[in-house]
Design an enzyme around this catalytic site. Sequence first.
Site, PDB file in Angstrom:
ATOM      1  N   THR A  47       0.815  -1.213   0.000  1.00  0.00           N
ATOM      2  CA  THR A  47       0.000   0.000   0.000  1.00  0.00           C
ATOM      3  C   THR A  47       0.848   1.262   0.000  1.00  0.00           C
ATOM      4  O   THR A  47       1.961   1.276   0.550  1.00  0.00           O
ATOM      5  CB  THR A  47      -0.905   0.004   1.251  1.00  0.00           C
ATOM      6  OG1 THR A  47      -1.527   1.290   1.376  1.00  0.00           O
ATOM      7  CG2 THR A  47      -0.120  -0.247   2.528  1.00  0.00           C
ATOM      8  N   TYR A  62      -1.851   0.304  10.067  1.00  0.00           N
ATOM      9  CA  TYR A  62      -2.147  -0.361   8.795  1.00  0.00           C
ATOM     10  C   TYR A  62      -0.910  -0.340   7.890  1.00  0.00           C
ATOM     11  O   TYR A  62      -0.444  -1.379   7.413  1.00  0.00           O
ATOM     12  CB  TYR A  62      -3.337   0.319   8.106  1.00  0.00           C
ATOM     13  CG  TYR A  62      -3.544  -0.141   6.689  1.00  0.00           C
ATOM     14  CD1 TYR A  62      -3.972  -1.438   6.430  1.00  0.00           C
ATOM     15  CD2 TYR A  62      -3.275   0.694   5.612  1.00  0.00           C
ATOM     16  CE1 TYR A  62      -4.139  -1.880   5.124  1.00  0.00           C
ATOM     17  CE2 TYR A  62      -3.443   0.269   4.307  1.00  0.00           C
ATOM     18  CZ  TYR A  62      -3.871  -1.015   4.068  1.00  0.00           C
ATOM     19  OH  TYR A  62      -4.023  -1.455   2.786  1.00  0.00           O
TER      20      TYR A  62
HETATM   21  N1  UFG Z   1     -12.645  11.842   1.528  1.00  0.00           N
HETATM   22  C1  UFG Z   1     -13.650  12.751   1.744  1.00  0.00           C
HETATM   23  N2  UFG Z   1     -14.875  12.281   2.126  1.00  0.00           N
HETATM   24  C2  UFG Z   1     -15.144  10.966   2.308  1.00  0.00           C
HETATM   25  C3  UFG Z   1     -14.095  10.024   2.086  1.00  0.00           C
HETATM   26  C4  UFG Z   1     -12.854  10.493   1.706  1.00  0.00           C
HETATM   27  O1  UFG Z   1     -13.454  13.949   1.590  1.00  0.00           O
HETATM   28  O2  UFG Z   1     -16.276  10.610   2.674  1.00  0.00           O
HETATM   29  C5  UFG Z   1     -11.338  12.315   1.055  1.00  0.00           C
HETATM   30  C6  UFG Z   1     -10.184  12.004   1.949  1.00  0.00           C
HETATM   31  O3  UFG Z   1     -10.010  12.990   2.923  1.00  0.00           O
HETATM   32  C7  UFG Z   1      -9.035  11.924   0.933  1.00  0.00           C
HETATM   33  C8  UFG Z   1      -9.702  11.349  -0.302  1.00  0.00           C
HETATM   34  O4  UFG Z   1     -11.076  11.646  -0.168  1.00  0.00           O
HETATM   35  O5  UFG Z   1      -8.564  13.210   0.613  1.00  0.00           O
HETATM   36  C9  UFG Z   1      -9.538   9.851  -0.442  1.00  0.00           C
HETATM   37  O6  UFG Z   1      -9.914   9.215   0.760  1.00  0.00           O
HETATM   38  P1  UFG Z   1     -10.176   7.649   0.858  1.00  0.00           P
HETATM   39  O7  UFG Z   1     -10.684   7.366   2.230  1.00  0.00           O
HETATM   40  O8  UFG Z   1     -10.980   7.210  -0.296  1.00  0.00           O
HETATM   41  O9  UFG Z   1      -8.736   7.018   0.653  1.00  0.00           O
HETATM   42  P2  UFG Z   1      -7.367   7.350   1.406  1.00  0.00           P
HETATM   43  O10 UFG Z   1      -6.542   8.170   0.471  1.00  0.00           O
HETATM   44  O11 UFG Z   1      -7.574   7.863   2.768  1.00  0.00           O
HETATM   45  O12 UFG Z   1      -6.823   5.874   1.589  1.00  0.00           O
HETATM   46  C10 UFG Z   1      -6.033   5.258   0.629  1.00  0.00           C
HETATM   47  C11 UFG Z   1      -6.231   3.757   0.684  1.00  0.00           C
HETATM   48  C12 UFG Z   1      -5.780   3.211   1.992  1.00  0.00           C
HETATM   49  C13 UFG Z   1      -4.361   3.668   2.232  1.00  0.00           C
HETATM   50  C14 UFG Z   1      -4.246   5.151   2.145  1.00  0.00           C
HETATM   51  C15 UFG Z   1      -2.828   5.630   2.284  1.00  0.00           C
HETATM   52  O13 UFG Z   1      -7.595   3.442   0.476  1.00  0.00           O
HETATM   53  O14 UFG Z   1      -5.847   1.815   1.967  1.00  0.00           O
HETATM   54  O15 UFG Z   1      -4.710   5.584   0.893  1.00  0.00           O
HETATM   55  O16 UFG Z   1      -2.808   6.993   2.534  1.00  0.00           O
HETATM   56  F1  UFG Z   1      -3.948   3.266   3.448  1.00  0.00           F
END
Ligand code: UFG
Length: 330
Positions: A118, A142
């Site tokens: 990841t 994680y």
């Molecule tokens: N976001 C929102 N609203 C939501 C969900 C997400 O604004 O309801 C934003 C988050 O703040 C972020 C972006 O959308 O800026 C993406 O968020 P996600 O939760 O979809 O994904 P992440 O980037 O947090 O997570 C991903 C992978 C994880 C990994 C991580 C590493 O899904 O498995 O990147 O940073 F660990």
Amino acid sequence: MDGAILVTGGAGYIGSHAVLALCDAGHRVVVVDNLVTGFAWAVDPRATLVQANIEDAAVRDVIAEHGVRAIMHFAGSVVVPESVSDPLKYYRNNTAASRSLIESAVAAGVAHFIFSSTAATYGIPDVVPVAEDMPKRPINPYGMSKLMTEHMLGDVAAAHPMNYCALRYFNVAGADPQGRSGQSTAGATHLIKVAVEAATGKRGHVSIFGTDFATPDGTGVRDYIHVSDLAAAHVDALNLLIARPQQSHIMNCGYGRGYSVNDVLDAVDRVTNLRIERRYEGRRAGDPDALTADNARILSTLPWRPRLDDLDTIVAHALAWERKLGERGA
Ligand code: UFG
């Protein structure tokens, strides 16, 4: 082709797409999944499903019975905030269970191992796009639980006749273009899944977590990769491990470009012809401003090329799957 491919977590989101890609490419596939978060119906009927934990002794029997020559290891826990509140679950499911699986692989002489790693291994990178050799400083259990498994694989490949490929996924989204699988687990937190749930009436709005990031529009920027492109990268990685058994690899899996939260929600509005309500809220803990992949290594190492590198396509496929789930009452 000789020998089966063992896919752990093959009933889950990414694993089920890898099973489709492997079966489509003519491989014999056996899935080991405990079905805690996965679904038996998500496993391609061309594959054999064995319900078991990956640390069970039963895995050694599966390897022997099916003549397994390679393992693709997707099984694990994936919810970042949960890893903060219950770290031992992550060190058990992602690190200790992987250790047991790798031990079974070594004991049985499995030659090749592909591991779901990841971008969370990088933590908050100093520079984006981030390249594989940049510092790995996970900011949550994680990411650390996955990085520890990468290190184990490095040591094991040096000591035993097994090569490996760790693929560091960026933001995986979308669904099989033929509608055979998609993201089905309830309680989604990932942006595109949340947004298509809103588009299909399962939620009233989408929260935007943070508007003061150092990005062009102030919302977080991520590198969204279509799950079927990601699955295809695994098949190419497998072919490379087989062709060059002395070499192991660690590769980013992303498209190398970023979209903001607003870009994603604009795409959802375009694809659905709706205007989903956006609520601007504070930041979530630990979110980097921007996280995008330097994908030069995968592009120079594998024949793999992005085929579904289009945000509207990713959203359209996620939406089609969400509608299908709705028809099943899920
Ligand atoms: N976001 C929102 N609203 C939501 C969900 C997400 O604004 O309801 C934003 C988050 O703040 C972020 C972006 O959308 O800026 C993406 O968020 P996600 O939760 O979809 O994904 P992440 O980037 O947090 O997570 C991903 C992978 C994880 C990994 C991580 C590493 O899904 O498995 O990147 O940073 F660990």
